[in-house]
Design an enzyme around this catalytic site. Structure first.
Site, PDB file in Angstrom:
ATOM      1  N   ASP A  71       1.790  10.846  14.083  1.00 45.94           N
ATOM      2  CA  ASP A  71       0.358  10.500  14.123  1.00 45.94           C
ATOM      3  C   ASP A  71      -0.169  10.078  12.752  1.00 45.94           C
ATOM      4  O   ASP A  71      -1.326  10.268  12.456  1.00 45.94           O
ATOM      5  CB  ASP A  71      -0.435  11.703  14.635  1.00 45.94           C
ATOM      6  CG  ASP A  71      -0.246  12.929  13.756  1.00 45.94           C
ATOM      7  OD1 ASP A  71       0.499  12.840  12.748  1.00 45.94           O
ATOM      8  OD2 ASP A  71      -0.828  13.987  14.061  1.00 45.94           O
TER       9      ASP A  71
ATOM     10  N   HIS B 229       1.900  13.759  10.714  1.00 43.28           N
ATOM     11  CA  HIS B 229       2.973  14.680  11.133  1.00 43.28           C
ATOM     12  C   HIS B 229       4.182  13.918  11.656  1.00 43.28           C
ATOM     13  O   HIS B 229       4.068  12.751  12.029  1.00 43.28           O
ATOM     14  CB  HIS B 229       2.430  15.638  12.191  1.00 43.28           C
ATOM     15  CG  HIS B 229       1.184  16.339  11.746  1.00 43.28           C
ATOM     16  ND1 HIS B 229      -0.078  15.901  12.088  1.00 43.28           N
ATOM     17  CD2 HIS B 229       1.013  17.411  10.944  1.00 43.28           C
ATOM     18  CE1 HIS B 229      -0.975  16.696  11.527  1.00 43.28           C
ATOM     19  NE2 HIS B 229      -0.345  17.624  10.822  1.00 43.28           N
TER      20      HIS B 229
ATOM     21  N   SER C 250       0.071  22.826   9.469  1.00 45.14           N
ATOM     22  CA  SER C 250       0.406  22.142  10.722  1.00 45.14           C
ATOM     23  C   SER C 250       1.870  21.742  10.800  1.00 45.14           C
ATOM     24  O   SER C 250       2.393  21.521  11.894  1.00 45.14           O
ATOM     25  CB  SER C 250      -0.459  20.895  10.887  1.00 45.14           C
ATOM     26  OG  SER C 250      -0.351  20.070   9.741  1.00 45.14           O
TER      27      SER C 250
END
Ligand SMILES: *[C@@H]1O[C@H](CO)[C@@H](O)[C@H](O)[C@H]1NC(C)=O
Ligand SMILES: *[C@@H]1O[C@H](CO)[C@@H](O)[C@H](O)[C@H]1NC(C)=O
Length: 383
Positions: A345, A348, A44
């Site tokens: 978050d 990230h 991610s």
């Protein structure tokens, strides 16, 4: 005749002047690679839409700062890979798995959120681990190369020039979820015992890309896991030494440092085995740690706060979701000014933090050998 001689001399001087300027430019950029494309592999941290295309898409407020809509990036805006593409004069990378408005002329992105180096079984998928582990991403690249090369002869639109595969930059940023899976299921010493196999899987992936023609590699190590706010929240009464001086979890950072040490040793070994490859190692851990330790002087507020989500007293409501805490409905919305926060978050990074990190790694400050990204093809410097 006189006039024409004067004119000739003038032209000669002008030409010499231009030559000097050019030579100066060439010296300065003597190793510039003119990288025509990027192929990216990872999780991610560099997923530009793969996971969202394959599974349930990430919703608002992701993307709010830069794109204005969710794009499948786990951030309010751009990722480090976006700033890298921009610095090389290339457009943002399309995710290989994304079939809508994808353009692969300048490369493709095989990264998916939750991806690991090691292929884990399906019991891990409920914990967010991706089935598109690094070995699968390399298989996808293989198929991508074969099929685009075939179709390029018929219609070039949105396809990469097959000649560019050997000149492209191959970026890898993966390992964080291998650590995450480890921390969830094993003790730290047990985790470390699995690293040689994981690092070997990593080396196998690099070797396979090399066998398919990849030559320039730009490899990020894994960041300070123990500084992710999700790691540092929910510890009301830590014993002394549990957190380091910044407030990061020391034990998890120590495991990440050991992982990175083994990764770097393997890259050094690969340099001797893959004789035509330029392998640049980028100390992403150091770059991220430098940002977090200097948050306040770099224009950020609290080093370990996060912008979106609710993670308190054992309750986790992820960014964009709604939950109930003690009978009260809580919406995990984003903060008023994401540009002042490092973590988007709790896992990230924000657009602003990614911009900072990218700016600090692109020039080679954290690279071994110390080359900037535009020179990362330079085998000569690499030896
Ligand atoms: C999946 O892997 C874990 C170890 O990571 C193991 O404990 C578990 O038994 C495996 N599950 C299946 C269904 O194979
Ligand atoms: C719920 O309220 C109680 C009593 O005020 C408190 O001790 C507890 O930590 C709260 N739980 C959460 C998840 O905030």
């Amino acid at each position: 005749m006189c006039a024409s001689t004067t004119k000739m001399w003038f032209l000669r001087i002008l030409f010499a002047f231009i030559l000097v300027v050019r030579v100066k430019g060439v010296v300065k950029n003597s190793q510039d690679c003119n990288i025509p494309a990027i192929y990216n592999f990872g999780d991610s941290n560099s997923d530009t839409g793969g996971s969202s295309a394959a599974f349930s898409p990430a919703g608002p407020p992701t993307g709010e700062t830069y794109f204005g809509i969710p794009t499948g990036r786990a951030s309010d805006g751009r990722l480090i890979i976006d700033f890298i593409a921009e610095s090389l004069g290339l457009p943002f990378l399309s995710a290989y798995l994304n079939s809508i408005k994808a353009n692969f002329e300048y490369g493709a992105n095989f990264a998916t959120g939750g991806a690991t180096i090691r292929r884990l079984n399906e019991s891990w998928f409920q914990h967010g681990v991706s089935p598109f582990s690094l070995d699968v991403q390399v298989e996808q690249f293989d198929q991508f190369k074969t099929r685009t090369t075939y179709f390029y002869t018929q219609d070039k639109s949105n396809l990469p020039n097959p000649d560019d595969f050997s000149k492209a930059l191959y970026i890898i940023d993966i390992g964080q979820n291998d650590l995450g899976a480890c921390f969830r299921s094993l003790t730290n010493p047990q985790c470390i015992a699995t690293f040689p196999d994981i690092i070997q899987d990593f080396a196998t992936a690099v070797q396979k890309l090399y066998d398919k023609g990849a030559r320039a590699f730009w490899i990020h190590n894994t960041g300070p896991f123990g500084c992710l706010p999700i790691s540092t929240t929910n510890h009301p009464n830590p014993e002394p030494g549990y957190f380091d001086e910044i407030g990061c979890r020391k034990d998890q950072n120590d495991v990440a440092i050991e992982f990175n040490k083994q990764l770097k040793d393997k890259i050094i070994q690969l340099r001797t085995e893959l004789s035509d490859a330029a392998l640049t190692h980028v100390d992403m851990y150091a770059a991220k740690h430098q940002l977090i330790s200097n948050a306040k002087n770099q224009g950020f507020e609290d080093a370990l706060s996060y912008c979106c989500g609710y993670h308190k007293n054992g309750v986790d409501i992820w960014c964009g979701n709604t939950g109930t805490v003690n009978g009260t409905v809580v919406s995990a919305d984003s903060c008023p000014d994401p540009s002042k926060v490092i973590s988007w978050d709790a896992v990230h990074y924000t657009d602003a933090a990614n911009y900072w990190i990218a700016n600090h790694i692109i020039d080679g400050s954290f690279s071994d050998p110390p080359v900037s990204i535009s020179q990362a093809c330079s085998k000569s410097i690499n030896m």
